[in-house]
Design an enzyme around this catalytic site. Structure first.
Site, PDB file in Angstrom:
ATOM      1  N   SER A   1       3.157  -2.912  -1.032  1.00 27.16           N
ATOM      2  CA  SER A   1       2.785  -3.816  -2.105  1.00 27.16           C
ATOM      3  C   SER A   1       2.036  -2.784  -3.124  1.00 27.16           C
ATOM      4  O   SER A   1       2.741  -3.805  -4.314  1.00 27.16           O
ATOM      5  CB  SER A   1       1.790  -4.544  -1.345  1.00 27.16           C
ATOM      6  OG  SER A   1       1.115  -5.166  -1.064  1.00 27.16           O
TER       7      SER A   1
ATOM      8  N   SER B   1      -0.947  -0.131   2.322  1.00 31.45           N
ATOM      9  CA  SER B   1      -0.196  -0.864   0.961  1.00 31.45           C
ATOM     10  C   SER B   1      -0.612  -0.159  -0.480  1.00 31.45           C
ATOM     11  O   SER B   1      -0.601  -0.791  -1.917  1.00 31.45           O
ATOM     12  CB  SER B   1      -0.229  -2.397   0.267  1.00 31.45           C
ATOM     13  OG  SER B   1       0.684  -3.022   1.472  1.00 31.45           O
TER      14      SER B   1
ATOM     15  N   LYS C   1      -3.925  -4.674  -9.531  1.00 32.91           N
ATOM     16  CA  LYS C   1      -2.841  -5.320  -9.213  1.00 32.91           C
ATOM     17  C   LYS C   1      -3.505  -7.255  -9.366  1.00 32.91           C
ATOM     18  O   LYS C   1      -4.230  -8.001  -8.734  1.00 32.91           O
ATOM     19  CB  LYS C   1      -3.094  -5.253  -7.586  1.00 32.91           C
ATOM     20  CG  LYS C   1      -1.810  -5.389  -6.469  1.00 32.91           C
ATOM     21  CD  LYS C   1      -3.070  -5.706  -5.019  1.00 32.91           C
ATOM     22  CE  LYS C   1      -0.687  -5.073  -4.322  1.00 32.91           C
ATOM     23  NZ  LYS C   1      -0.912  -4.741  -2.812  1.00 32.91           N
TER      24      LYS C   1
END
Lengths: 97, 492
Positions: free
Chosen positions: B151, B175, B76
């Site tokens: 996210s 997330s 990420k």
């Protein structure tokens, strides 16, 4: 319409965030809506508990105060918007007398 | 070879049946072919991947065995990887090159994983759909019109589209778990403090936690074992030795008491979603678990609590983006105006909203009413879970409030926040928790089925136990295998 207790312009100034008039209007309304939702917390009786900053107990950790290498200055300063020699360069902060 | 799990790849590379370089070339080729459709990645790191793959092959040639030998990895883009662009999907960091590597990333690389790229996210990890990214659109591999969740949406999409078997994500209020549920994969958030946050660009420091997204529970265990543990660089990383989880995977749930939350059972998420969860709970029972009713009376205040604490911490953390040391700078007449213009140009709408809420909640006159009140509510929510774990070993619940929705479907901020209704209370209590695929439902606006995820939550530090139980459920159901991703270019 900003909520009764949120002056979006004042808060934006505290947060060092420039807002357009349109942003102030839209965010003001959205933040009032969000604050109305979080206002539900007032229903919850919390008079009998202490605040929790984080759930895992943390305690102080000691270590020897020894010199260690830091990040290479040239690599870090290469990512700065403006640098001069070994320094970050910023606009003038202190006015002329 | 793209359906291969991390465990299978590591075994083959350790046995020298395949080289890490071969594996990574295939992964790069596959990602290069399909990522135009999916949009999981913001940056591909092909050269770095080859360099790491050669290094892994060298270690294997010298007789080393590595738990993740040659396993392609996605990271990420809020975690630092030295020499690589690390953007947080924000204009304010769009060109920033990280000068160091996050501890969790370093540890998984040391275990033999090979980084092929950095994945998209909601800007600074604030969002539940990836739509708050300022740098790209990510699509759900099971329906390109739908969001991958957020996210960690890019990480979830990369794993679901078989681009990598493991992606690292971060979870502050859901997330990792919500995008895993949306994308038919496993998403695991360890106990707060289990995995070092050093090099994870901070959103809400008392909640942020790194964890893996994978297609199998076994792979989640392998990745967790690689990244967990004390790190002197993170003062909140805990000094509780992590137990290995890979040797704790179970085939049944005999002797376990699993809590079903009374308050959640009273809420309907729609007939087909309710039926999927009912079937999931029945399967837990069939595997030998005893289902017990537990109460989480203050969990309903989770969202309100979270949307004070997380923005408050974010407003403080994001003060560092001021145009002085890194990232974007927009010059103003003086320093203050430079801050204001830089931040106005660099941050997107959701980040601005949260900075404003957080600044308000921490400001003079409101601090006690908002921030301290929320910190006290957090105490009550954590106590609810503690009470529940007095009568059960694990808690089962939905992972998200609905299956994946279409891009643009949630236009007002609060309707988006509601997606994380079930994950947020768990985050506030710091507990280890995961989402595992638990069935398929057809949303009203879809012609086909979309996946849903079961959230399993364990007491603090009980990761081994949690992954063990999730493995038993996954192996007996095999829900994830029912449908393949719906990509025009295919995934084979």
């Amino acid at each position: 319409m900003p909520g009764p207790d949120l002056d979006v312009r004042y808060v934006a100034k505290l947060a060092r965030l420039a807002l357009t008039d349109e942003e102030a209007r839209v965010y003001g309304a959205q933040l009032a809506d969000i604050l109305a939702h979080v206002g539900a917390l007032n229903e919850l009786d919390t008079s009998d508990v202490a605040a929790t900053a984080q759930v895992i107990e943390s305690r102080n950790v000691w270590r020897e105060d020894e010199l260690r290498p830091c990040l290479p200055h040239d690599e870090v300063l290469a990512e700065a918007p403006q640098a001069q020699g070994p320094y970050f360069r910023v606009p003038r902060i202190i006015g002329e007398a | 070879m793209q359906g291969t799990t991390a465990a299978e790849t590591a075994r083959a590379v350790n046995a020298r049946e395949r080289s890490a370089l071969e594996v990574v070339e295939e992964a790069l080729e596959h990602a290069g072919r399909i990522d135009g459709e999916v949009g999981a990645f913001l940056t591909m790191t092909a050269e770095l991947a080859r360099e790491h793959a050669r290094r892994v092959d060298g270690r294997i040639a010298r007789g080393e065995k590595l738990p993740l030998a040659g396993v392609p990895l996605a990271v990420k883009d809020n975690m630092c990887l030295r020499g690589t662009r690390t953007t947080c999907a924000s204009k304010i960091l769009a060109d920033w090159i990280a000068p160091y590597t996050a501890t969790a990333v370093q540890r998984i690389l040391d275990a033999g994983a090979v980084p092929i790229g950095k994945t998209n996210l909601d800007e600074f990890a604030m969002g539940s759909s990836c739509e708050n990214s300022a740098l790209g659109v990510t699509r759900n591999p099971y329906d390109l019109e739908r969001v991958p969740g957020g996210s960690s949406g890019g990480s979830a999409a990369a794993v679901a589209a078989l681009e990598t078997p493991i992606a690292l994500g971060s979870d502050t209020g859901g997330s990792i778990r919500e995008p895993a549920a949306f994308c038919n994969i496993v998403g695991f958030k360890p106990t707060y403090g289990r995995v070092s946050r050093y090099g994870l660009i901070a959103f809400a420091s008392s909640l942020d936690q790194i964890g893996p997204l994978t297609r199998t529970v076994e792979d989640a265990a392998l990745a967790y074992d690689a990244i967990a543990g004390l790190d002197p660089m993170d003062s909140t990383s805990v000094d509780v030795p992590p137990q290995t989880t890979i040797d704790g995977l179970r085939e049944d749930l005999r002797g376990l008491r699993i809590g079903i939350v009374k308050e959640y059972a009273a809420k309907s998420l729609g007939a087909s979603v309710d039926a999927a969860y009912k079937a999931a709970y029945a399967e837990l029972e069939r595997l030998g678990a005893e289902l017990v009713e537990v109460a989480l009376p203050t969990a309903d205040y989770g969202l309100a609590t979270y949307y004070l604490i997380a923005p408050a911490e974010c407003s403080s953390n994001l003060a560092r983006f001021d145009g002085v040391r890194y990232g974007l700078r927009v010059e103003g007449a003086d320093m203050i105006e430079t801050y204001e213009k830089t931040r106005a140009a660099g941050f997107g709408p959701e980040v601005k909203r949260r900075i404003l809420i957080g600044t308000h909640a921490l400001s003079s006159g409101y601090y006690d009413a908002y921030y301290v009140k929320a910190q006290k509510a957090r105490t009550k929510i954590a106590a609810d879970f503690e009470n529940a774990f007095g009568i059960c070993d694990l808690i089962a619940s939905p992972a998200a409030a609905s299956p994946a929705f279409k891009h643009g479907a949630k236009s007002d901020p609060y309707s988006m926040y509601l997606m994380d209704y079930y994950t947020i209370p768990v985050s506030l209590a710091g507990l280890p928790s995961l989402s595992v695929p638990c069935g398929w439902v057809r949303p009203d606006d879809a012609e086909h089925e979309m996946p849903v995820g079961l959230q399993l939550t364990a007491p603090l530090f009980a990761e081994r136990f949690l992954l063990g139980a999730a493995h038993a459920y996954e192996q007996s159901t095999q829900h994830a295998k029912k449908h393949a991703p719906r990509l025009a270019l295919g995934v084979s």
